[in-house]
Enzyme design. Sequence first.
Site, mmCIF file in Angstrom:
data_model
loop_
_atom_site.group_PDB
_atom_site.id
_atom_site.type_symbol
_atom_site.label_atom_id
_atom_site.label_comp_id
_atom_site.label_asym_id
_atom_site.label_seq_id
_atom_site.Cartn_x
_atom_site.Cartn_y
_atom_site.Cartn_z
ATOM 1 N N SER A 172 0.848 -1.194 0.000
ATOM 2 C CA SER A 172 0.000 0.000 0.000
ATOM 3 C C SER A 172 0.883 1.242 0.000
ATOM 4 C CB SER A 172 -0.853 -0.001 1.272
ATOM 5 O OG SER A 172 -1.563 1.198 1.412
ATOM 6 N N TYR A 223 -1.752 -0.707 10.637
ATOM 7 C CA TYR A 223 -1.946 -1.079 9.223
ATOM 8 C C TYR A 223 -0.662 -0.813 8.442
ATOM 9 C CZ TYR A 223 -3.890 -1.131 4.481
ATOM 10 O OH TYR A 223 -4.134 -1.410 3.146
HETATM 11 P P1 NDP Z 1 -11.760 -5.481 -0.084
HETATM 12 O O1 NDP Z 1 -12.244 -5.314 1.309
HETATM 13 O O2 NDP Z 1 -12.669 -5.183 -1.213
HETATM 14 O O3 NDP Z 1 -11.168 -6.957 -0.278
HETATM 15 C C1 NDP Z 1 -10.474 -7.623 0.737
HETATM 16 C C2 NDP Z 1 -10.434 -9.093 0.364
HETATM 17 O O4 NDP Z 1 -9.655 -9.797 1.354
HETATM 18 C C3 NDP Z 1 -11.807 -9.730 0.329
HETATM 19 O O5 NDP Z 1 -11.906 -10.509 -0.845
HETATM 20 C C4 NDP Z 1 -11.822 -10.630 1.564
HETATM 21 O O6 NDP Z 1 -12.581 -11.803 1.297
HETATM 22 C C5 NDP Z 1 -10.347 -10.965 1.687
HETATM 23 N N1 NDP Z 1 -9.995 -11.417 3.025
HETATM 24 C C6 NDP Z 1 -10.029 -10.722 4.181
HETATM 25 N N2 NDP Z 1 -9.679 -11.512 5.212
HETATM 26 C C7 NDP Z 1 -9.418 -12.743 4.687
HETATM 27 C C8 NDP Z 1 -9.009 -13.980 5.227
HETATM 28 N N3 NDP Z 1 -8.802 -14.141 6.539
HETATM 29 N N4 NDP Z 1 -8.841 -15.022 4.393
HETATM 30 C C9 NDP Z 1 -9.069 -14.896 3.069
HETATM 31 N N5 NDP Z 1 -9.433 -13.746 2.490
HETATM 32 C C10 NDP Z 1 -9.619 -12.683 3.299
HETATM 33 O O7 NDP Z 1 -10.459 -4.556 -0.175
HETATM 34 P P2 NDP Z 1 -9.406 -4.264 -1.343
HETATM 35 O O8 NDP Z 1 -9.721 -4.995 -2.574
HETATM 36 O O9 NDP Z 1 -9.243 -2.807 -1.385
HETATM 37 O O10 NDP Z 1 -8.087 -4.859 -0.672
HETATM 38 C C11 NDP Z 1 -7.221 -5.775 -1.307
HETATM 39 C C12 NDP Z 1 -5.801 -5.494 -0.847
HETATM 40 O O11 NDP Z 1 -5.412 -4.196 -1.295
HETATM 41 C C13 NDP Z 1 -5.611 -5.487 0.677
HETATM 42 O O12 NDP Z 1 -4.398 -6.142 0.999
HETATM 43 C C14 NDP Z 1 -5.517 -4.008 1.007
HETATM 44 O O13 NDP Z 1 -4.790 -3.775 2.190
HETATM 45 C C15 NDP Z 1 -4.811 -3.497 -0.239
HETATM 46 N N6 NDP Z 1 -4.935 -2.059 -0.467
HETATM 47 C C16 NDP Z 1 -6.160 -1.498 -0.704
HETATM 48 C C17 NDP Z 1 -6.274 -0.126 -0.868
HETATM 49 C C18 NDP Z 1 -7.599 0.555 -1.040
HETATM 50 O O14 NDP Z 1 -7.638 1.800 -0.983
HETATM 51 N N7 NDP Z 1 -8.687 -0.149 -1.270
HETATM 52 C C19 NDP Z 1 -5.090 0.741 -0.856
HETATM 53 C C20 NDP Z 1 -3.853 0.030 -0.639
HETATM 54 C C21 NDP Z 1 -3.799 -1.306 -0.461
HETATM 55 P P3 NDP Z 1 -13.531 -12.575 2.327
HETATM 56 O O15 NDP Z 1 -14.077 -11.573 3.287
HETATM 57 O O16 NDP Z 1 -14.570 -13.197 1.454
HETATM 58 O O17 NDP Z 1 -12.640 -13.602 2.956
#
Ligand code: NDP
Length: 243
Positions: free
Chosen positions: A138, A151
């Site tokens: 990030s 975070y």
């Molecule tokens: P979302 O909340 O849309 O997606 C997060 C995903 O992580 C979901 O598919 C969720 O699936 C999965 N997840 C969470 N916990 C678990 C777990 N224990 N096991 C398996 N899967 C898990 O967020 P983003 O798409 O934005 O985030 C994706 C990545 O990008 C993250 O690492 C985030 O930190 C990073 N990021 C995002 C930014 C933003 O502004 N959006 C900026 C910078 C980085 P489910 O709940 O079905 O398990």
Amino acid sequence: MSKTAIITGASSGIGQAAAKELANKGFSVMLAARREERLVELKKEIEDAGGRAAYKVTDVTSAEEMKALAEATIEQFGQIDVLLNNAGLMPLSFMNKLKIDEWDRMVDVNIKGVLYGIAAVLPHMEERKEGHIINVSSVAGHDVTKGSAVYSGTKFAVRAITEGLRQELDPAMNIRATIVSPGAVATELTETITDKDILSAFSNGPSMEFLQAEDIARAIGYAVEQPAHVDVNEILIRPRQQK
Ligand code: NDP
């Protein structure tokens, strides 16, 4: 045989968009997350568009489940070319709120989940002398702001782990490691925030046009399609209006 990618966190946001992007590029995609109904829908959407997809309900905080995910991918598609360690959560809070459960959760998912992913695929990639591990960090893995201490700590760790892995990879093998560091992307990520002061700071903050998940998916697509002698070490992408 087509190339294969495992995508964690494929049930929403960046992971979902990356799965579609890689499927469009001809990858067979293995979709992983906890919410099965979302994975079923995405698999169908990809297949309806002519792509190849499978899914496995996986909690990235379990090393055993991550190993089983890698095994299921090899069984289904024969090999693993790309692992996108994307699953993550961002319950931002001020340190003095002592949200210890949320700190634990971030360490478990954002750091240990990435490590378990690496452990699940690295032996297979070393055996094949080929592969690509992409870890999602990030902008918060570069800059710490008030409320992002833990975070950011996890996302700094993701960058350190990926860079360390890259340095240790045998140069005689075609295995690559890439960090993808997005700025603000419009996804469900902020829904994990419970600290009311952070939420009100967000709603009173400056407005800007956020990135879309597809913007990050294209960057991931760029990293995977480079020729073997190119390792895209890191891609840092902010919305134009983000400072
Ligand atoms: P979302 O909340 O849309 O997606 C997060 C995903 O992580 C979901 O598919 C969720 O699936 C999965 N997840 C969470 N916990 C678990 C777990 N224990 N096991 C398996 N899967 C898990 O967020 P983003 O798409 O934005 O985030 C994706 C990545 O990008 C993250 O690492 C985030 O930190 C990073 N990021 C995002 C930014 C933003 O502004 N959006 C900026 C910078 C980085 P489910 O709940 O079905 O398990």
